[in-house]
Design a protein around this motif. Structure first.
Motif, PDB file in Angstrom:
ATOM      1  N   MET A  29       0.810  -1.211   0.000  1.00 11.81           N
ATOM      2  CA  MET A  29       0.000   0.000   0.000  1.00 11.81           C
ATOM      3  C   MET A  29       0.845   1.264   0.000  1.00 11.81           C
ATOM      4  O   MET A  29       0.489   2.254  -0.607  1.00 11.81           O
ATOM      5  CB  MET A  29      -0.961   0.007   1.187  1.00 11.81           C
ATOM      6  N   ARG A  30       1.971   1.221   0.708  1.00  9.94           N
ATOM      7  CA  ARG A  30       2.853   2.392   0.707  1.00  9.94           C
ATOM      8  C   ARG A  30       4.169   2.067   0.001  1.00  9.94           C
ATOM      9  O   ARG A  30       5.206   2.609   0.319  1.00  9.94           O
ATOM     10  CB  ARG A  30       3.075   2.894   2.135  1.00  9.94           C
ATOM     11  N   ARG A  31       4.100   1.134  -0.907  1.00  6.94           N
ATOM     12  CA  ARG A  31       5.251   0.721  -1.726  1.00  6.94           C
ATOM     13  C   ARG A  31       6.495   0.495  -0.865  1.00  6.94           C
ATOM     14  O   ARG A  31       6.396  -0.154   0.177  1.00  6.94           O
ATOM     15  CB  ARG A  31       5.490   1.776  -2.811  1.00  6.94           C
ATOM     16  N   GLU A  32       7.662   1.012  -1.319  1.00  6.76           N
ATOM     17  CA  GLU A  32       8.910   0.667  -0.624  1.00  6.76           C
ATOM     18  C   GLU A  32       8.994   1.304   0.770  1.00  6.76           C
ATOM     19  O   GLU A  32       9.839   0.914   1.569  1.00  6.76           O
ATOM     20  CB  GLU A  32      10.135   1.079  -1.463  1.00  6.76           C
ATOM     21  N   ARG A  33       8.090   2.247   1.080  1.00  4.39           N
ATOM     22  CA  ARG A  33       8.136   2.884   2.402  1.00  4.39           C
ATOM     23  C   ARG A  33       7.664   1.932   3.497  1.00  4.39           C
ATOM     24  O   ARG A  33       8.048   2.084   4.653  1.00  4.39           O
ATOM     25  CB  ARG A  33       7.288   4.143   2.414  1.00  4.39           C
ATOM     26  N   ALA A  34       6.806   1.001   3.120  1.00 12.24           N
ATOM     27  CA  ALA A  34       6.350   0.017   4.111  1.00 12.24           C
ATOM     28  C   ALA A  34       6.036  -1.286   3.395  1.00 12.24           C
ATOM     29  O   ALA A  34       4.893  -1.702   3.285  1.00 12.24           O
ATOM     30  CB  ALA A  34       5.125   0.540   4.862  1.00 12.24           C
ATOM     31  N   PHE A  35       7.071  -1.933   2.878  1.00 10.77           N
ATOM     32  CA  PHE A  35       6.912  -3.212   2.210  1.00 10.77           C
ATOM     33  C   PHE A  35       6.834  -4.278   3.301  1.00 10.77           C
ATOM     34  O   PHE A  35       7.820  -4.500   4.011  1.00 10.77           O
ATOM     35  CB  PHE A  35       8.111  -3.438   1.282  1.00 10.77           C
ATOM     36  N   PHE A  36       5.674  -4.886   3.462  1.00  6.79           N
ATOM     37  CA  PHE A  36       5.419  -5.762   4.618  1.00  6.79           C
ATOM     38  C   PHE A  36       5.744  -4.999   5.904  1.00  6.79           C
ATOM     39  O   PHE A  36       6.301  -5.555   6.847  1.00  6.79           O
ATOM     40  CB  PHE A  36       6.253  -7.044   4.547  1.00  6.79           C
ATOM     41  N   ARG A  39      10.612  -0.577   5.864  1.00  8.06           N
ATOM     42  CA  ARG A  39      11.100   0.392   4.884  1.00  8.06           C
ATOM     43  C   ARG A  39      12.314  -0.192   4.168  1.00  8.06           C
ATOM     44  O   ARG A  39      13.302  -0.552   4.802  1.00  8.06           O
ATOM     45  CB  ARG A  39      11.486   1.686   5.608  1.00  8.06           C
ATOM     46  N   VAL A  40      12.192  -0.332   2.841  1.00  8.39           N
ATOM     47  CA  VAL A  40      13.311  -0.901   2.075  1.00  8.39           C
ATOM     48  C   VAL A  40      13.697   0.063   0.949  1.00  8.39           C
ATOM     49  O   VAL A  40      12.973   1.020   0.658  1.00  8.39           O
ATOM     50  CB  VAL A  40      12.926  -2.275   1.455  1.00  8.39           C
ATOM     51  N   SER A  41      14.854  -0.192   0.327  1.00  8.18           N
ATOM     52  CA  SER A  41      15.277   0.670  -0.783  1.00  8.18           C
ATOM     53  C   SER A  41      14.451   0.317  -2.017  1.00  8.18           C
ATOM     54  O   SER A  41      13.850  -0.760  -2.103  1.00  8.18           O
ATOM     55  CB  SER A  41      16.757   0.461  -1.073  1.00  8.18           C
ATOM     56  N   ARG A  42      14.434   1.249  -2.982  1.00  9.45           N
ATOM     57  CA  ARG A  42      13.654   0.999  -4.193  1.00  9.45           C
ATOM     58  C   ARG A  42      14.185  -0.207  -4.958  1.00  9.45           C
ATOM     59  O   ARG A  42      13.418  -0.976  -5.528  1.00  9.45           O
ATOM     60  CB  ARG A  42      13.673   2.253  -5.065  1.00  9.45           C
ATOM     61  N   GLU A  43      15.527  -0.385  -4.945  1.00 10.28           N
ATOM     62  CA  GLU A  43      16.138  -1.504  -5.684  1.00 10.28           C
ATOM     63  C   GLU A  43      15.629  -2.838  -5.122  1.00 10.28           C
ATOM     64  O   GLU A  43      15.231  -3.734  -5.858  1.00 10.28           O
ATOM     65  CB  GLU A  43      17.679  -1.478  -5.576  1.00 10.28           C
ATOM     66  N   ILE A  44      15.651  -2.927  -3.786  1.00  7.76           N
ATOM     67  CA  ILE A  44      15.170  -4.151  -3.134  1.00  7.76           C
ATOM     68  C   ILE A  44      13.701  -4.365  -3.487  1.00  7.76           C
ATOM     69  O   ILE A  44      13.281  -5.467  -3.852  1.00  7.76           O
ATOM     70  CB  ILE A  44      15.326  -4.039  -1.593  1.00  7.76           C
ATOM     71  N   GLU A  46      11.938  -3.347  -5.999  1.00  4.15           N
ATOM     72  CA  GLU A  46      11.638  -3.717  -7.375  1.00  4.15           C
ATOM     73  C   GLU A  46      12.351  -4.988  -7.817  1.00  4.15           C
ATOM     74  O   GLU A  46      11.956  -5.606  -8.804  1.00  4.15           O
ATOM     75  CB  GLU A  46      11.965  -2.546  -8.310  1.00  4.15           C
ATOM     76  N   GLY A  47      13.395  -5.371  -7.098  1.00  5.97           N
ATOM     77  CA  GLY A  47      14.118  -6.585  -7.463  1.00  5.97           C
ATOM     78  C   GLY A  47      13.609  -7.782  -6.681  1.00  5.97           C
ATOM     79  O   GLY A  47      12.580  -8.381  -7.011  1.00  5.97           O
ATOM     80  N   ILE A  48      14.282  -8.049  -5.581  1.00 12.98           N
ATOM     81  CA  ILE A  48      13.960  -9.228  -4.777  1.00 12.98           C
ATOM     82  C   ILE A  48      12.555  -9.118  -4.172  1.00 12.98           C
ATOM     83  O   ILE A  48      11.861 -10.125  -3.989  1.00 12.98           O
ATOM     84  CB  ILE A  48      15.051  -9.427  -3.695  1.00 12.98           C
ATOM     85  N   GLY A  49      12.125  -7.857  -3.935  1.00 15.17           N
ATOM     86  CA  GLY A  49      10.801  -7.623  -3.359  1.00 15.17           C
ATOM     87  C   GLY A  49       9.697  -8.187  -4.238  1.00 15.17           C
ATOM     88  O   GLY A  49       8.757  -8.819  -3.759  1.00 15.17           O
ATOM     89  N   LYS A  50       9.816  -7.937  -5.542  1.00 13.97           N
ATOM     90  CA  LYS A  50       8.803  -8.419  -6.491  1.00 13.97           C
ATOM     91  C   LYS A  50       8.686  -9.939  -6.424  1.00 13.97           C
ATOM     92  O   LYS A  50       7.583 -10.490  -6.476  1.00 13.97           O
ATOM     93  CB  LYS A  50       9.175  -7.988  -7.924  1.00 13.97           C
ATOM     94  N   ARG A  51       9.847 -10.609  -6.295  1.00  5.97           N
ATOM     95  CA  ARG A  51       9.834 -12.081  -6.254  1.00  5.97           C
ATOM     96  C   ARG A  51       9.173 -12.574  -4.962  1.00  5.97           C
ATOM     97  O   ARG A  51       8.374 -13.505  -4.982  1.00  5.97           O
ATOM     98  CB  ARG A  51      11.264 -12.619  -6.372  1.00  5.97           C
ATOM     99  N   ILE A  52       9.540 -11.914  -3.850  1.00  6.66           N
ATOM    100  CA  ILE A  52       8.929 -12.298  -2.564  1.00  6.66           C
ATOM    101  C   ILE A  52       7.422 -12.112  -2.631  1.00  6.66           C
ATOM    102  O   ILE A  52       6.649 -12.970  -2.211  1.00  6.66           O
ATOM    103  CB  ILE A  52       9.532 -11.457  -1.408  1.00  6.66           C
ATOM    104  N   ARG A 333       2.602   1.637  11.017  1.00  6.95           N
ATOM    105  CA  ARG A 333       3.721   1.796  10.110  1.00  6.95           C
ATOM    106  C   ARG A 333       3.285   1.778   8.656  1.00  6.95           C
ATOM    107  O   ARG A 333       3.887   2.420   7.815  1.00  6.95           O
ATOM    108  CB  ARG A 333       4.757   0.711  10.361  1.00  6.95           C
ATOM    109  N   ASP A 334       2.224   1.026   8.348  1.00  6.23           N
ATOM    110  CA  ASP A 334       1.824   0.981   6.941  1.00  6.23           C
ATOM    111  C   ASP A 334       0.922   2.155   6.573  1.00  6.23           C
ATOM    112  O   ASP A 334       0.254   2.133   5.559  1.00  6.23           O
ATOM    113  CB  ASP A 334       1.186  -0.363   6.587  1.00  6.23           C
ATOM    114  N   GLY A 335       0.899   3.177   7.409  1.00  2.00           N
ATOM    115  CA  GLY A 335       0.310   4.437   6.956  1.00  2.00           C
ATOM    116  C   GLY A 335      -1.064   4.740   7.483  1.00  2.00           C
ATOM    117  O   GLY A 335      -1.266   5.763   8.096  1.00  2.00           O
ATOM    118  N   LEU A 336      -2.032   3.838   7.288  1.00  2.00           N
ATOM    119  CA  LEU A 336      -3.400   4.220   7.640  1.00  2.00           C
ATOM    120  C   LEU A 336      -3.743   3.843   9.064  1.00  2.00           C
ATOM    121  O   LEU A 336      -3.695   2.667   9.426  1.00  2.00           O
ATOM    122  CB  LEU A 336      -4.386   3.546   6.689  1.00  2.00           C
ATOM    123  N   GLY A 337      -4.080   4.840   9.852  1.00  2.00           N
ATOM    124  CA  GLY A 337      -4.634   4.551  11.162  1.00  2.00           C
ATOM    125  C   GLY A 337      -3.609   4.443  12.283  1.00  2.00           C
ATOM    126  O   GLY A 337      -2.419   4.674  12.093  1.00  2.00           O
TER     127      GLY A 337
END
Lengths: 368, 126
Positions: A29-36, A39-44, A46-52, A333-337
């Motif tokens: 929902m908040r992309r790389e700012r709160a991936f699961f 907070r991860v880098s954009r490279e992570i 879009e790379g390994i994150g997409k696979r996970i 952490r994931d933004g809403l609420g």
């Protein structure tokens, strides 16, 4: 299986699917700012994150097929609700565990925040500043009055009372008269209003994390969030008070000869309340998102956290347990609420209040 | 009105809070009778222990700058610090100036730095 039962099964399944869909999109929902929640880098991301993420989605779909779908079919085949309900609950449990385990997998990729300077506003936040006393009086009246009305009319209520109404306002389920059948709704209303009040008090005192850079911008947005939360709470409290107050009277209106002619009006009045509740909830979800988006557009991030606090979230940002944090309510952490700090002072009182739910349910079910 | 705390600053957090509030008082942004937020609010916003902020407030009270009323919050009681003599106040200044001199700053450089700091401090002051 009757058509009506099938409809119930399908609508329960749809609710299950909806919760599952939330779990599907929550990690991104908040992309790389709160991936699961991490907070991860954009490279992570879009790379390994997409696979996970793909693996996670595959697991969710498999879970849904393995539990919910099979449970649903078994229920239809065996003509028994129980299979479906157990399987729906299992689906949610497994989906939640999946989310938590994938969050654990993402954790090592966490990006360390470089914010070390934080600010705080010297304006005191008080519940009184967000309280409209006229509204409070109305809420108290609508919540307390049904109890007295029902006590007054209790002797005149017949032995067999309606406890459930169809869409047309006609009773479709009956029970014998008892304290729990007559007073269940007013007690539920009292309980809900107490919770709302506690939540409102806690939300006013929610932790406001303001990075020293752009502290003004952050403060303005966080204050907007508090104001919006307070307004939403007030709307919901008022509408729930009205709705439950009204429905509490149904039993009386349906069983009392001299009051029966009010029933159609009362039944009609339910719908504006339900409709407004829906509209208000959707509007404020939109409002919270737009406040966060506006803040993100200016600062690049709508929710900054200290390094020491980032460690204290578990299950992918669902639970926060930090004995070193004096705050009782923090932004999620994931933004809403917001969510509770489960190590905060006063959390026991809230948990005790929550533990009353099974007590009230048991009281109604055992018909004491 | 904000107070800022830096996790990498060598001063303890409570001292930073004291200094921040003092500088708001010196600039006249915090006026007599203004109330300070409760210890819990400041502590939770800054993510520090309750005792840290309580210590800062007590320190401000000890210096006669605020009055802490239990249950009613803390109020700025005076914009002037207690009863330190001029000589006592000069001591830390002397120490700081010595440092500058030892690090090779010239007299005019030091004068510039001092007036710059003073300007920053009194910005918005009345």
């Amino acid at each position: 299986m009757k058509g009506e039962n099938l409809a119930v099964l399908i609508s329960l399944g749809a609710t299950d699917l909806l919760v599952l869909l939330v779990l599907v999109f929550m990690p991104i929902m908040r992309r790389e700012r709160a991936f699961f929640g991490v907070r991860v880098s954009r490279e992570i991301y879009e790379g390994i994150g997409k696979r996970i993420l793909r693996r996670y989605w595959l697991c969710l779909v498999a879970t849904f097929l393995a539990f919910a779908a099979i449970g649903f079919l078994t229920s239809v085949y065996r003509r028994n609700f129980l299979y479906a309900i157990v399987s729906y609950l299992l689906t949610l449990l497994v989906a939640f565990l999946l989310y938590a385990s994938f969050a654990r997998e993402v954790r090592p990729f966490r990006e360390i925040s470089d914010t070390k300077k934080f600010a705080t506003s010297l304006n005191t936040r008080r519940l009184a500043d967000y309280t409209h006393y006229a509204l409070e009086v109305v809420i108290v009246l609508l919540t307390i009055a049904p109890v007295f009305v029902l006590i007054y009319y209790y002797p005149t209520i017949p032995e067999r009372v309606p406890v459930h109404w169809g869409f047309n306002g006609m009773p479709d389920r009956w029970a014998h008269k008892s304290f729990s059948t007559v007073f269940f709704l007013p007690v539920l209303a009292l309980y809900m209003q107490s919770w709302f009040l506690v939540l409102k008090y806690d939300l006013v005192h929610a932790k406001m994390t303001l990075p020293a850079q752009q502290a003004e911008v952050y403060l303005a947005a966080k204050e907007q969030l508090i104001v919006a939360s307070m307004r939403m709470m007030d709307w919901i409290r008022g509408l729930i008070a009205g709705l439950l107050g009204l429905v509490s009277m149904f039993m009386l209106l349906a069983t009392n000869e001299s009051l029966r002619h009010w029933m159609p009006i009362a039944n009609f009045l339910v719908w504006p309340f339900v409709g407004l509740l829906l509209v208000v909830s959707l509007y404020y979800i939109y409002r919270f998102m737009s406040i966060n988006n506006a803040l993100e557009a200016v600062t690049g991030n709508s929710n900054v956290q200290r390094e020491s606090e980032a460690e204290k979230w578990s299950s992918g940002g669902l639970f926060y347990y930090n004995p070193n944090d004096p705050a009782l309510i923090v932004e999620k952490r994931d933004g809403l609420g917001f969510t509770y700090n489960f190590a905060g002072e006063g959390i026991r009182l809230r948990m005790a209040l929550l533990a009353l739910v099974p007590v009230i349910v048991l009281w109604a079910v055992l018909d004491l | 009105m904000f107070i800022v705390v830096d996790e990498e600053d060598r001063r303890p957090i409570y001292q930073q809070v004291v200094d921040e509030i003092k500088s708001l008082l010196a600039r006249g942004q915090l006026k007599e009778g203004a109330s300070l937020p409760p210890v819990r609010q400041v502590a939770s916003d800054l993510g520090v222990n309750l005792n840290t902020i309580a210590t800062a407030y007590r320190e401000l009270q000890r210096e006669g700058l605020i009055t802490i009323k239990h249950g009613a919050g803390s109020v700025v009681s005076s914009r002037n610090s207690g009863d330190k003599s001029e000589d006592e106040l000069r001591k830390p200044l002397r120490g700081a100036l010595t440092q500058f001199k030892l690090y090779g700053f010239s007299r005019s450089e030091i004068m510039n730095i001092v007036s710059e700091e003073l300007r920053g401090l009194l910005k918005g002051a009345r």
